[in-house]
Design a protein around this motif. Sequence first.
Motif, PDB file in Angstrom:
ATOM      1  N   LYS A 145      19.224 -31.170  64.104  1.00 37.59           N
ATOM      2  CA  LYS A 145      20.251 -31.968  64.459  1.00 37.59           C
ATOM      3  C   LYS A 145      20.242 -32.521  65.723  1.00 37.59           C
ATOM      4  O   LYS A 145      20.910 -33.485  66.147  1.00 37.59           O
ATOM      5  CB  LYS A 145      21.550 -31.136  64.192  1.00 37.59           C
ATOM      6  CG  LYS A 145      21.695 -31.035  62.489  1.00 37.59           C
ATOM      7  CD  LYS A 145      22.862 -29.995  62.353  1.00 37.59           C
ATOM      8  CE  LYS A 145      24.108 -31.015  62.517  1.00 37.59           C
ATOM      9  NZ  LYS A 145      25.370 -30.291  62.226  1.00 37.59           N
ATOM     10  N   GLU A 146      19.832 -31.957  66.662  1.00 35.66           N
ATOM     11  CA  GLU A 146      19.769 -32.130  68.315  1.00 35.66           C
ATOM     12  C   GLU A 146      18.529 -32.100  68.836  1.00 35.66           C
ATOM     13  O   GLU A 146      17.558 -31.313  68.549  1.00 35.66           O
ATOM     14  CB  GLU A 146      20.830 -30.961  68.901  1.00 35.66           C
ATOM     15  CG  GLU A 146      22.251 -31.073  68.373  1.00 35.66           C
ATOM     16  CD  GLU A 146      22.728 -29.703  68.470  1.00 35.66           C
ATOM     17  OE1 GLU A 146      23.897 -29.560  69.405  1.00 35.66           O
ATOM     18  OE2 GLU A 146      22.285 -28.484  68.375  1.00 35.66           O
ATOM     19  N   ALA A 164      17.659 -41.775  66.408  1.00 39.65           N
ATOM     20  CA  ALA A 164      19.081 -41.935  66.184  1.00 39.65           C
ATOM     21  C   ALA A 164      19.265 -43.173  65.257  1.00 39.65           C
ATOM     22  O   ALA A 164      20.638 -42.952  64.445  1.00 39.65           O
ATOM     23  CB  ALA A 164      19.768 -42.201  67.466  1.00 39.65           C
ATOM     24  N   HIS A 166      20.088 -45.536  62.217  1.00 38.29           N
ATOM     25  CA  HIS A 166      19.882 -45.224  60.496  1.00 38.29           C
ATOM     26  C   HIS A 166      18.870 -45.992  60.012  1.00 38.29           C
ATOM     27  O   HIS A 166      18.561 -47.278  60.423  1.00 38.29           O
ATOM     28  CB  HIS A 166      21.432 -45.773  60.064  1.00 38.29           C
ATOM     29  CG  HIS A 166      22.613 -44.803  60.460  1.00 38.29           C
ATOM     30  ND1 HIS A 166      22.856 -43.907  59.782  1.00 38.29           N
ATOM     31  CD2 HIS A 166      23.322 -44.994  61.519  1.00 38.29           C
ATOM     32  CE1 HIS A 166      23.866 -43.275  60.568  1.00 38.29           C
ATOM     33  NE2 HIS A 166      24.245 -43.788  61.483  1.00 38.29           N
ATOM     34  N   THR A 189      22.120 -35.877  64.746  1.00 41.98           N
ATOM     35  CA  THR A 189      23.261 -36.350  65.134  1.00 41.98           C
ATOM     36  C   THR A 189      23.084 -36.642  66.596  1.00 41.98           C
ATOM     37  O   THR A 189      23.867 -37.605  67.307  1.00 41.98           O
ATOM     38  CB  THR A 189      24.494 -35.288  65.296  1.00 41.98           C
ATOM     39  OG1 THR A 189      24.031 -34.003  65.780  1.00 41.98           O
ATOM     40  CG2 THR A 189      24.666 -35.061  63.566  1.00 41.98           C
ATOM     41  N   ASP A 190      22.573 -35.929  67.515  1.00 43.51           N
ATOM     42  CA  ASP A 190      22.380 -36.191  68.998  1.00 43.51           C
ATOM     43  C   ASP A 190      21.208 -36.085  69.722  1.00 43.51           C
ATOM     44  O   ASP A 190      20.316 -35.206  69.407  1.00 43.51           O
ATOM     45  CB  ASP A 190      23.256 -35.025  69.704  1.00 43.51           C
ATOM     46  CG  ASP A 190      24.695 -35.146  69.376  1.00 43.51           C
ATOM     47  OD1 ASP A 190      25.466 -35.827  70.342  1.00 43.51           O
ATOM     48  OD2 ASP A 190      25.249 -34.672  68.330  1.00 43.51           O
ATOM     49  N   ASP A 217      26.331 -47.895  64.953  1.00 45.30           N
ATOM     50  CA  ASP A 217      26.709 -46.540  64.495  1.00 45.30           C
ATOM     51  C   ASP A 217      26.070 -45.611  65.317  1.00 45.30           C
ATOM     52  O   ASP A 217      25.761 -44.188  65.019  1.00 45.30           O
ATOM     53  CB  ASP A 217      26.533 -46.151  62.945  1.00 45.30           C
ATOM     54  CG  ASP A 217      27.478 -45.125  62.810  1.00 45.30           C
ATOM     55  OD1 ASP A 217      28.322 -44.668  63.277  1.00 45.30           O
ATOM     56  OD2 ASP A 217      26.955 -44.042  61.816  1.00 45.30           O
ATOM     57  N   SER A 264      28.587 -41.972  64.284  1.00 42.16           N
ATOM     58  CA  SER A 264      27.948 -40.719  63.579  1.00 42.16           C
ATOM     59  C   SER A 264      26.911 -40.095  64.626  1.00 42.16           C
ATOM     60  O   SER A 264      26.610 -39.009  64.205  1.00 42.16           O
ATOM     61  CB  SER A 264      27.777 -40.898  62.280  1.00 42.16           C
ATOM     62  OG  SER A 264      26.532 -41.692  62.063  1.00 42.16           O
ATOM     63  N   ARG A 265      26.214 -40.901  65.324  1.00 38.25           N
ATOM     64  CA  ARG A 265      25.200 -40.310  66.066  1.00 38.25           C
ATOM     65  C   ARG A 265      25.233 -40.882  67.619  1.00 38.25           C
ATOM     66  O   ARG A 265      25.776 -41.666  67.600  1.00 38.25           O
ATOM     67  CB  ARG A 265      23.847 -40.890  65.492  1.00 38.25           C
ATOM     68  CG  ARG A 265      23.529 -40.414  64.089  1.00 38.25           C
ATOM     69  CD  ARG A 265      22.275 -41.028  63.402  1.00 38.25           C
ATOM     70  NE  ARG A 265      21.979 -40.392  62.163  1.00 38.25           N
ATOM     71  CZ  ARG A 265      20.881 -40.700  61.508  1.00 38.25           C
ATOM     72  NH1 ARG A 265      20.110 -41.640  61.975  1.00 38.25           N
ATOM     73  NH2 ARG A 265      20.695 -40.140  60.421  1.00 38.25           N
ATOM     74  N   ARG A 266      24.819 -40.054  68.335  1.00 41.48           N
ATOM     75  CA  ARG A 266      25.023 -40.205  69.707  1.00 41.48           C
ATOM     76  C   ARG A 266      23.458 -40.291  70.635  1.00 41.48           C
ATOM     77  O   ARG A 266      22.489 -39.341  70.307  1.00 41.48           O
ATOM     78  CB  ARG A 266      25.738 -39.260  70.358  1.00 41.48           C
ATOM     79  CG  ARG A 266      27.246 -39.283  69.856  1.00 41.48           C
ATOM     80  CD  ARG A 266      28.277 -38.349  70.076  1.00 41.48           C
ATOM     81  NE  ARG A 266      27.697 -37.210  69.024  1.00 41.48           N
ATOM     82  CZ  ARG A 266      28.069 -37.037  67.604  1.00 41.48           C
ATOM     83  NH1 ARG A 266      28.759 -37.932  67.291  1.00 41.48           N
ATOM     84  NH2 ARG A 266      27.441 -36.023  66.998  1.00 41.48           N
TER      85      ARG A 266
END
Length: 468
Positions: A145-146, A164, A166, A189-190, A217, A264-266
């Motif tokens: 996730k990270e 990151a 989509h 996500t990050d 996004d 939703s993602r960074r």
Amino acid sequence: MTSSRPLSVALVGAGPAGIYAADILSKSGLEVSIDLFERLPAPFGLVRYGVAPDHPRIKQIIVALYKILQRGDIRLIGNVDVGQDVTLEELQKHYDAVIFSTGSDRDAPLNIPGVELPGSFGAADFVSWYDGHPDVPRTWPLEAKEVAVVGVGNVALDVARMLAKHVDDLMVTEIPDNVAEGLRRSPVTDVHVFGRRGPAQVKFTPLELRELGKVPDVDVIVYDEDFQFDAGSEEAIRSSNQTKQVVKTLMDWTLRDPAERTASRRIHLHFLHRPVEILGDGKVEAIRTERTELTGDGSVRGTGEFVDTPVQAVYRAVGYFGSAVSGLPFDERSGVIPNTEGRVLGADGEYLPGVYATGWIKRGPVGLIGSTKSDAQQTIAHLVEDAQAGLLHARSEDEAGVGHDAMLAALEAAGVRYTTWEGWELLDAFERSLAERYNGLDRERVKVVQRETMTAISRGEEHDGRLL
């Protein structure tokens, strides 16, 4: 070389460096016959297998390279691994000169504790996977996730963006189906990008950085405490328009209202953070960085303050590194073939007659694709000098054993299933036809990833249709 035939030259590596060198040599004024060898069934090297699929503008360089090879005076011999399928000694038998343009194909080392943990990856391997390189596995463990990305060059940005972004926003590109399937399942996500120096010392190009801020996004986050500028930084900004543009883009991002971060993602850009350890018990669980400070000349020193960032994967994008070529000396420290301005040096430090290098295997992985042109000009100038001085001679005692036809006969006798330019045109047409299956999507091509299928299509042979 005799006056009765052209100078016969083999170039090893059909990426931009090799193609530019062949083009320059073809226009040098020498009467010359050029064969361009490539380890893979398809040409174009880094542009096909090292540039992210969502960079169509950069990939347009293939159009220029295509036009060079399409002329027909430079003959492509693909699917031939020099060092295995054919030796340097065999090339020297059939050619008056051999030029190596094999590039930098693996990750430079990052020597910190924990780098061997599961979940720690080389960026070059990941790039090869998402670009559909036929010699890498079809799957990739996208479970984090990270994620941390170590490095502040364009490859680091490519990796961060590909992680990151989509998948639906990548489906208009030539992304292979197995890559799309893998990325679609990713829970990321990050993505945290770490660089040990300040904003004025990063190696991003302005275009790459601006594109990062336009990914749908995905929010790009920077941190005020990471923005320090010393005298060296100020001088870099004054003297380089590219640095000025990069810093301006980064500074503009500091002014964004945090309340507007709704993606939703960074992607987090961290400057003045030196990675010192990858932490985890049996797998990656965090990355430890030391805060650094600028010393006045653009370099940094540690502050003794350490920060642990939770991540489950680390991608090392600290540079590329060359691979040794069988039969040639190799500088293990720099990852290059030892040379002086493109003339290859033997173990004794003397020139190896008729052996040359150009591109990243000559000077290391620095500069953009276009910079290989001036590099090739230097190497070819020395080759021309040596030819005019009568120093270049194939080792075959029989003139019939020199050149293209003799080389192809030797490959066929050895059972090597080589490919040609005409074969690439067959594969190119096949990949473009695959794009027609994607109704409603404006795709130029869908890459064939399976090496045997690539080879069979290129040779006009029957194949089982396996693309991946």
